[in-house]
Design an enzyme around this catalytic site. Structure first.
Site, PDB file in Angstrom:
ATOM      1  N   GLU A  93       0.825  -1.205   0.000  1.00 29.43           N
ATOM      2  CA  GLU A  93       0.000   0.000   0.000  1.00 29.43           C
ATOM      3  C   GLU A  93       0.860   1.256   0.000  1.00 29.43           C
ATOM      4  OE1 GLU A  93      -3.460   2.245   2.668  1.00 29.43           O
ATOM      5  OE2 GLU A  93      -2.812   0.223   3.215  1.00 29.43           O
ATOM      6  N   ARG A  94       1.889   1.256   0.828  1.00 30.54           N
ATOM      7  CA  ARG A  94       2.751   2.442   0.902  1.00 30.54           C
ATOM      8  C   ARG A  94       3.524   2.646  -0.393  1.00 30.54           C
ATOM      9  NH1 ARG A  94       3.970   0.879   7.178  1.00 30.54           N
ATOM     10  NH2 ARG A  94       2.170   2.013   7.999  1.00 30.54           N
TER      11      ARG A  94
ATOM     12  N   GLN B 229      13.752  33.660 -13.709  1.00 28.81           N
ATOM     13  CA  GLN B 229      14.721  32.711 -13.156  1.00 28.81           C
ATOM     14  C   GLN B 229      14.257  32.075 -11.845  1.00 28.81           C
ATOM     15  OE1 GLN B 229      18.596  34.153 -11.752  1.00 28.81           O
ATOM     16  NE2 GLN B 229      19.574  32.527 -12.947  1.00 28.81           N
TER      17      GLN B 229
ATOM     18  N   GLY C 181      -3.519  33.642  -9.181  1.00 27.05           N
ATOM     19  CA  GLY C 181      -4.921  33.558  -8.816  1.00 27.05           C
ATOM     20  C   GLY C 181      -5.663  32.448  -9.544  1.00 27.05           C
TER      21      GLY C 181
ATOM     22  N   THR D 172       0.334   8.095   8.512  1.00 26.51           N
ATOM     23  CA  THR D 172       0.768   9.483   8.354  1.00 26.51           C
ATOM     24  C   THR D 172       2.289   9.577   8.318  1.00 26.51           C
ATOM     25  OG1 THR D 172       0.888   9.902  10.729  1.00 26.51           O
ATOM     26  CG2 THR D 172      -1.245  10.262   9.660  1.00 26.51           C
TER      27      THR D 172
END
Length: 779
Positions: free
Chosen positions: A633-634, A670, A731, A756
């Site tokens: 899974e990881r 840059q 934006g 986590t």
């Protein structure tokens, strides 16, 4: 991926024994003296440690580049940047120009003595007014009769005091910029050469000089290659110069981490050892993970170089990451030692000083980012004078490539046009699962007996990568939760009847599953789950709740972790198959930040009667089944993170090519180019780290630490990349119409799902600090 043979390992052991006897005891003395005795080169030559990849006709060994990797790794373990650089300047930064471009006369004159250790060389490029800007050097070489007259100044010349000769960049045409540069071999005992020793912040055991040339006569036969080709030679040679720095830096970082762990195990503060302090444990877990990722990447880069592939971006990326990480490790490890680390007699003080030059030498970090940006953004192609272009080594064959093409086509046709609607609906229609199953995508790794294809692991990697590139974490999660979380448990632990029922229909997409481990009050703390399964006659009575369950609302069955022995902690957990339509099963859809296209639910289990035959595997073995599958899974989350980050960069580059502000396209700024370069380098590094782990995983290795490291660094990277890319949209990036908004939201869960980042640091620290061994346990 195996890089080192038995012979490489024997060479390593012999070199290590030599260095521990002849070098390590004298490092402090040489640091104090500011130079290394010339006798050490002769001893190394006598032991056949020099000229490893040089031709035998000049005294070399004609060995592959991985002997040089071993050489540089073992030098790095000496924790003396000064000693390391004196060796590297000779073997990788000066003599190769003679070998690759010099006349037979120059090769015969200089190379044998370099390889025997009788001669020390240096390279003189940098000038007081020209560092990385090589084209603007001013040292002149005026042709006159049978010689050149050289005038000018070179600085920061390692081995400049003790060296016998210098490969020197000169201007044979002062008006021609780069095309006016040539390379000369200048014997440093020539009349008119003045040497000034420089005092440095670090690398104190190496001698470094400013060389001034006043009407120095150099025979024309000392010209390397052709007049005016020096710049091309340097640009080609810099790749080896940068590449050789990487393994020695990694070895020094490993030395610092080992020293820190030893200190933490013995140093007590506030009544406990430092190795019990969580913040330090997590720091070590993070640093070790980053070093391991870089190490895997460095071996890939070495393989590419060894196979004759000229990849400027790859090597610039390795050099950038290695030198920046070296500085980070040195700083954070020294911090662990407190005031002791600030003392001159402490090894971390020397390391701290020595690492500082890494981001400056062989092209600064800023120069590396400029180079990477030119390749990634401007599509610049660098050609080589010495390497043959060939295909990069890859774990994928033609069949994998054909499969990738089919997945791309399916997603483009059946999925991408509908994603916005599914995101709005909060779920993927059931018929899509059937279409997905009809393509064989659910059954890639499952046995043919149950409708699967029994293919190798790289097909699965392809699928994870392509799912992550459609910009819907929700769709990828919905598909993955079915076959990669639920079905994998049935395949791994189920009996024949369970496999016939759930795998066969699951591979067709006609039965949808979910995995339910997490509970409202227990996330990653699996042992503390409270959902109970009490045996009554021929049934279990199940009570409890599960949350954050992908496919938790619309699935047909649940693979649930339950407590069959509430007092036994880890050893009281079992896995249970629970049909979703059983009485007492309820589900509530949750409203999420991201992954909108997947249905995620909280499942209630109220006196649910489940037959005994629905026990999956053996009773009280559930925790170990969960841990077993966490590795896969990881890795899958890491694969999605890397490919997702690549896709985010692609979207951003398209935008940068189109969007203009202040009169120019934003790809020309840059600061943004450097951000793209940094992210591209990190992606390349973590990708090869991940592939190296998948390679070992495919051979049956149980890689808890490595998979945890990969998931940690790759998910963190995706978070950074999506954040930085969204920023470049301004934006627009905050608008739902732009894909980066969804990608940024979806990426956030990669650091949460599968454990986590904090939990992963706990696991990694247990393995590297406490030396805990997680063995594979199956019933």
């Amino acid at each position: 991926m195996t890089y080192f043979s038995k012979e490489h390992k024997e060479f390593r052991q012999r070199l290590r024994e030599f260095l521990e006897k002849e070098v390590q005891p004298h490092i402090a003395e040489w640091e104090e003296a500011g130079s290394i005795p010339l006798s050490i080169w002769k001893k190394m030559g006598d032991q056949d440690f020099l000229g490893l990849s040089y031709p035998k006709e000049y005294g070399g060994k004609a060995l592959d580049y991985f002997y040089d990797v071993v050489f540089n790794e073992e030098l790095g373990k000496m924790n003396s940047g000064g000693f390391v650089i004196t060796q590297q300047v000779v073997q990788y930064m000066s003599a190769p120009y003679i070998l690759n471009y010099g006349s037979e006369h120059l090769k015969e004159k200089y190379l044998p003595s370099i390889i025997s250790g009788d001669t020390v060389s240096c390279i003189a490029i940098t000038e007081p007014e020209a560092g990385s800007d090589i084209a603007n050097i001013q040292t002149s070489a005026e042709a006159k009769d049978d010689h050149y007259i050289v005038n000018g100044t070179k600085t920061f010349v390692t081995n400049g005091i003790q060296g016998s000769f210098a490969v020197t960049a000169v201007k044979t045409d002062l008006e021609a910029e780069a095309k006016g540069i040539s390379l000369l071999v200048i014997d440093l005992d020539s009349e008119g050469i003045h040497k000034t020793e420089l005092k440095k912040l670090g690398w104190q055991s190496s001698d470094t000089a400013t060389l001034t040339f006043e009407n120095v006569k150099v025979p024309k036969e000392n010209l390397i290659g052709e007049t005016g080709k020096g710049f091309e030679y340097l640009m080609n040679g810099l790749q080896l110069e940068r590449l050789c720095l990487v393994p020695s830096a990694i070895a020094t970082m490993e030395y610092a981490l080992d020293e820190s762990l030893r200190y933490m195990a013995n140093r007590k503060t506030f009544g406990k050892n430092l190795n019990k302090v969580q913040v330090l444990r997590h720091k070590m877990a993070q640093l070790t993970s980053e070093v391991e990722a870089l190490k895997a990447f460095s071996y890939y880069c070495a393989k590419v170089y060894n196979e004759g592939i000229y990849d400027v971006k790859l090597i610039a990326s390795a050099k950038l990451i290695a030198t920046e990480l070296h500085e980070k490790v040195a700083t954070q490890c020294l911090q662990i030692f407190g005031g002791s680390g600030f003392m001159e007699d402490h090894p971390l003080a020397r390391m701290y000083r020595d690492t500082r030059v890494g981001t400056l030498s062989a092209g600064s970090s800023e120069m590396m980012k400029d180079i990477i940006a030119k390749v990634v953004i401007d599509k610049k192609e660098y050609t080589s004078l010495t390497h043959t272009e060939t295909k990069h080594p890859s774990p994928f064959n033609e069949e994998h490539d054909l499969f990738r093409a089919s997945v791309k086509d399916f997603l483009k046709r059946e999925v991408i046009p509908n994603l916005d609607q599914w995101e709005e609906d909060g779920e993927v229609p059931r018929e899509v699962y059937e279409k997905f199953g009809a393509m064989g995508y659910f059954g890639l790794r499952f046995p043919e007996a149950y409708g699967g294809s029994d293919l190798d692991i790289w097909y699965e990697v392809v699928l994870h990568e392509e799912l992550s590139r459609i910009n819907s974490g929700g769709f990828a999660a919905a598909m993955g939760a079915h076959f990669f979380l639920a079905m994998v448990h049935v395949n791994g632990s189920g009996n024949e009847a369970q496999k016939q029922k759930y795998l066969t229909a699951g591979n067709e997409g006609k039965l949808i599953g979910c995995l339910a481990v997490t509970e409202p009050d227990t996330g990653s703390d699996v042992k503390s789950i409270r959902t109970s399964a009490v045996k009554e006659g021929d049934h279990y009575i199940i009570n409890g709740a599960k949350t954050f369950i992908t496919n938790g609302v619309n699935s047909d069955y649940i693979v649930a972790a339950v407590k069959t022995n509430p007092e036994a902690g880890y050893y009281g957990i079992s896995m249970m198959l629970i049909e979703h339509d059983r009485k007492g099963v309820s589900a509530t859809k949750l409203n999420k930040l991201g992954w909108k296209a997947s249905d995620t639910g909280e499942i209630g289990l109220d006196n649910v009667k489940v037959p005994l035959e629905n026990l999956l595997g053996e009773e009280n073995h559930g925790f170990f089944y969960i841990m077993q599958h966490f590795v896969s899974e990881r890795l899958s989350i890491a694969a999605g993170s890397v490919s997702g980050a690549e896709y985010a960069i692609e979207l951003t580059l398209d935008y940068m090519n189109q969007r203009a502000v202040f009169g120019k396209k934003i790809k020309e700024f840059q600061v943004l180019r450097h951000r793209i370069a940094q992210m591209s380098a990190e992606i390349a590094c973590n990708k090869q780290f991940l592939y190296s782990i998948y390679d070992r995983h495919s051979k049956g290795e149980y890689l808890v630490k490595e998979a945890s490291m990969a998931k940690l660094v790759c998910s963190q990277m995706l978070d950074r990349v999506t954040f930085e890319c969204l920023q470049m949209f301004g934006g627009n990036g905050f608008m739902e119409d732009y894909p980066l908004a969804r990608m940024w939201r979806d990426a956030r869960l990669n650091q949460i799902g599968g454990g986590t980042s904090e939990i992963l640091c706990e696991i990694i620290s247990k393995m590297i600090v406490d030396e805990k061994n997680y063995a594979s346990k199956t019933a």
